[in-house]
Design a protein around this motif. Structure first.
Motif, short mmCIF file in Angstrom:
data_model
loop_
_atom_site.label_atom_id
_atom_site.label_comp_id
_atom_site.label_asym_id
_atom_site.label_seq_id
_atom_site.Cartn_x
_atom_site.Cartn_y
_atom_site.Cartn_z
N PHE A 111 31.07 37.86 42.99
CA PHE A 111 31.08 36.81 41.96
C PHE A 111 32.08 37.17 40.87
O PHE A 111 32.22 38.33 40.50
CB PHE A 111 29.69 36.65 41.36
N ARG A 112 32.73 36.13 40.34
CA ARG A 112 33.61 36.28 39.17
C ARG A 112 33.35 35.13 38.22
O ARG A 112 33.45 33.96 38.60
CB ARG A 112 35.08 36.31 39.57
N GLY A 113 32.98 35.46 36.98
CA GLY A 113 32.71 34.46 35.97
C GLY A 113 33.43 34.76 34.68
O GLY A 113 34.19 35.74 34.57
N SER A 114 33.18 33.93 33.68
CA SER A 114 33.89 34.09 32.41
C SER A 114 33.40 35.31 31.62
O SER A 114 34.15 35.84 30.79
CB SER A 114 33.71 32.83 31.56
N HIS A 115 32.18 35.77 31.87
CA HIS A 115 31.65 36.91 31.11
C HIS A 115 31.13 38.03 32.01
O HIS A 115 30.46 38.93 31.51
CB HIS A 115 30.52 36.45 30.19
N GLY A 116 31.42 37.98 33.29
CA GLY A 116 30.96 39.04 34.18
C GLY A 116 31.48 38.87 35.58
O GLY A 116 32.05 37.83 35.93
N ARG A 117 31.26 39.89 36.40
CA ARG A 117 31.72 39.85 37.78
C ARG A 117 30.90 40.81 38.63
O ARG A 117 30.33 41.78 38.11
CB ARG A 117 33.21 40.20 37.88
N ILE A 118 30.86 40.50 39.92
CA ILE A 118 30.28 41.38 40.92
C ILE A 118 31.36 41.60 41.97
O ILE A 118 31.76 40.66 42.65
CB ILE A 118 29.02 40.77 41.56
N VAL A 119 31.84 42.83 42.08
CA VAL A 119 33.03 43.12 42.89
C VAL A 119 32.72 44.22 43.89
O VAL A 119 32.14 45.25 43.53
CB VAL A 119 34.23 43.53 41.99
N TYR A 120 33.13 43.99 45.14
CA TYR A 120 33.10 45.00 46.20
C TYR A 120 34.54 45.20 46.65
O TYR A 120 35.25 44.23 46.95
CB TYR A 120 32.25 44.53 47.38
N LYS A 121 34.99 46.46 46.69
CA LYS A 121 36.39 46.69 47.03
C LYS A 121 36.61 48.04 47.69
O LYS A 121 35.80 48.97 47.55
CB LYS A 121 37.26 46.58 45.77
N LEU A 122 37.71 48.10 48.40
CA LEU A 122 38.22 49.34 49.00
C LEU A 122 39.31 49.90 48.12
O LEU A 122 40.17 49.15 47.65
CB LEU A 122 38.77 49.06 50.40
N GLU A 123 39.29 51.20 47.89
CA GLU A 123 40.31 51.87 47.10
C GLU A 123 40.83 53.09 47.86
O GLU A 123 40.04 53.83 48.46
CB GLU A 123 39.77 52.32 45.74
N ALA A 124 42.14 53.29 47.83
CA ALA A 124 42.76 54.48 48.43
C ALA A 124 43.64 55.14 47.38
O ALA A 124 44.29 54.45 46.57
CB ALA A 124 43.59 54.10 49.66
#
Length: 478
Positions: A111-124
């Motif tokens: 989720f991405r909103g104006s005052h918050g987000r829920i993010v799942y991601k890969l990082e290298a």
């Protein structure tokens, strides 16, 4: 001349939507293209899921910032171990494979909103001595499949509202609303049927709105955002008129799924059906709507009877958000055929009329009005969810209006009658008791009188003069 030409990362999709859920495996490749030899301290890939909110609010001359963070998981895999210290990697192109298993458990969707987000991601990250780390990251679309009471979401929802008119009008208005089910996938259509009885002197317009409610939470404070996703306005209803309104509200494709399992961010939807009345509070009914992932909504099952309107299951919702019934749907006259409604000047609606156990006389229905439920939905009927208070509170600001969401009609079940208890002879007493047992009266008897005034007697009745002395004698004594 730089030593590293590129560092790229790709991952493999599991479905046509490119989404991942609890328990899925993420596989991918990390490609390192070197223009010359380098010395590497470590090379790793990690996947993580985080939720965070942030907003500011002014209190007089000062500004307060509200923040919150939740981490759901973090997994890390080394492609070049940091224990080997400095590893020499010659010029060339190198491809490293990685794999992660997403943990089981209830985790919210991206989720991405104006005052918050829920993010799942890969990082290298590629680490070298005396160099800035070279990094690359990619977000993954995580879709939660953790929805409690899933079977009850596929059931029909029924609600009613009644309003007594006030100063500028006379009479009352009544509206029964039916929604074919409680959960939909993006791109599907919400089918609504409203039966309206305008027994007042005012005109009114039926309106239907699909609304998104987003709530951010941090530091014991909340911030709300409401957005109208879709709105439908029907034609005006004249006074002293009954009308049946049918409308369809489409869920936009790509609409965000419902989020109810995050502590700091929630995304919920509700359908509001109301009557727009001039110079009066609008009576309304609110239905909670859950938007599910596209691959989670079941299609029509073979051999199951199809209801009068598409994409709906027969029955009523046992969702715990529904309060118990308080308003009757018996306002409208039933047609001679049991289980159908008929309105003057309106098309007949022949859907089965629900039969409620609390008031069977007002909700009469023919036997076996509801078809047998499929095996995969039997749990929604045999194990109803306890009723809880509605999360939306009272939908009215006027005391003259009442609204209620009705619980689902249960599938009639037949139980064998209880068998009569076996009669065993009383055991013989070792004592020879000849006195009979005292008799007990089930009802209290009337009190007995001391004299039986109806019994016959040979004695003559007392003289009248003895009972009532003469008035002349009384006057003489005076």
């Amino acid at each position: 001349m730089p030593s590293i030409k590129s560092l790229t990362m790709t991952y493999d999709a599991l479905n046509e939507y490119g989404t991942f859920s609890e328990g899925d495996t993420i596989t991918g490749k990390l490609t390192l293209d070197l223009l010359k030899e380098i010395t590497v301290q470590s090379l790793f890939v990690k996947v993580k899921g985080d939720a965070e909110v942030r907003w500011t609010k002014k209190h007089g001359d000062r500004t307060q910032t509200y923040t919150a963070h939740r981490r759901y998981f973090k997994l890390k895999q080394f492609l070049i171990s940091e224990d080997s210290k400095d590893t020499v990697v010659p010029k060339g192109i190198y491809v490293y494979k990685f794999s992660f298993n997403i943990p089981q458990g209830s985790m919210p969707s991206s989720f991405r909103g104006s005052h918050g987000r829920i993010v799942y991601k890969l990082e290298a990250a590629l680490s070298r001595s005396w160099r800035i780390d070279r990094t690359v990251e990619k977000e993954i679309n995580f879709v939660s499949k953790s929805y409690p009471n899933f079977h009850s979401l596929m059931l029909q929802q029924v609600g009613s509202t009644n309003k007594e008119m006030g100063l500028f009008s006379k009479g009352h208005a009544h509206m029964d609303v039916t929604v074919d089910r409680g959960a939909y996938a993006p791109g599907e259509t919400v089918v609504i049927v409203a039966k309206i009885n305008n027994s007042s002197s005012s005109e009114m317009t039926p309106k239907f709105s699909l609304i998104q409610d987003v709530v951010y939470r941090a530091n014991c404070s909340t911030k709300h955002e409401g957005v109208v996703i879709h709105k439908v306005v029907d034609s005006c209803i004249k006074p002293q008129t009954q009308k049946e309104v049918r409308c369809a509200v489409k869920i936009p494709r790509g609409q965000m799924q419902t989020i109810q399992n995050c502590e700091i961010i929630s995304v919920e939807y509700h359908l509001k059906a109301y009557l727009d009345i001039s110079f009066a509070f609008d009576p309304e009914v609110k239905f909670p709507i859950v938007i599910l992932p596209p691959d989670l909504v079941p299609g029509p099952q073979p051999g199951v009877a199809v209801p009068p309107y598409p994409a709906g299951a027969t029955g009523g919702s046992s969702n715990s958000d529904f309060p118990p019934p308080a308003v009757s749907m018996g306002t409208y006259p039933a047609s001679p055929h049991s289980g159908s409604y008929e309105y003057r000047g309106a098309q007949r609606y022949s859907a089965p009329q629900p039969a409620y156990p609390n008031n069977p006389s007002m909700y009469a229905s023919r036997p076996n009005a509801y078809p047998a439920q499929p095996a995969h939905m039997s749990g929604g009927y045999s194990n109803p969810v306890p009723q809880l208070a509605s999360p939306y509170g009272s939908p009215f600001s006027s005391s003259s209006s009442t609204s209620v969401l009705h619980p689902p009609p249960t599938v009639p079940t037949s139980h064998p009658p209880p068998s009569a208890p076996e009669i065993h002879p009383a055991p013989s007493s070792p004592y020879n008791v000849s006195d009979p047992a005292p008799a007990y009266n089930l009802l209290p008897s009337a009190p007995m009188m001391n004299t039986d005034f109806l019994s016959q007697s040979d004695e003559p009745p007392p003289a009248y003069s003895l009972l009532f002395p003469s008035s002349e004698k009384s006057d003489a004594q005076q």
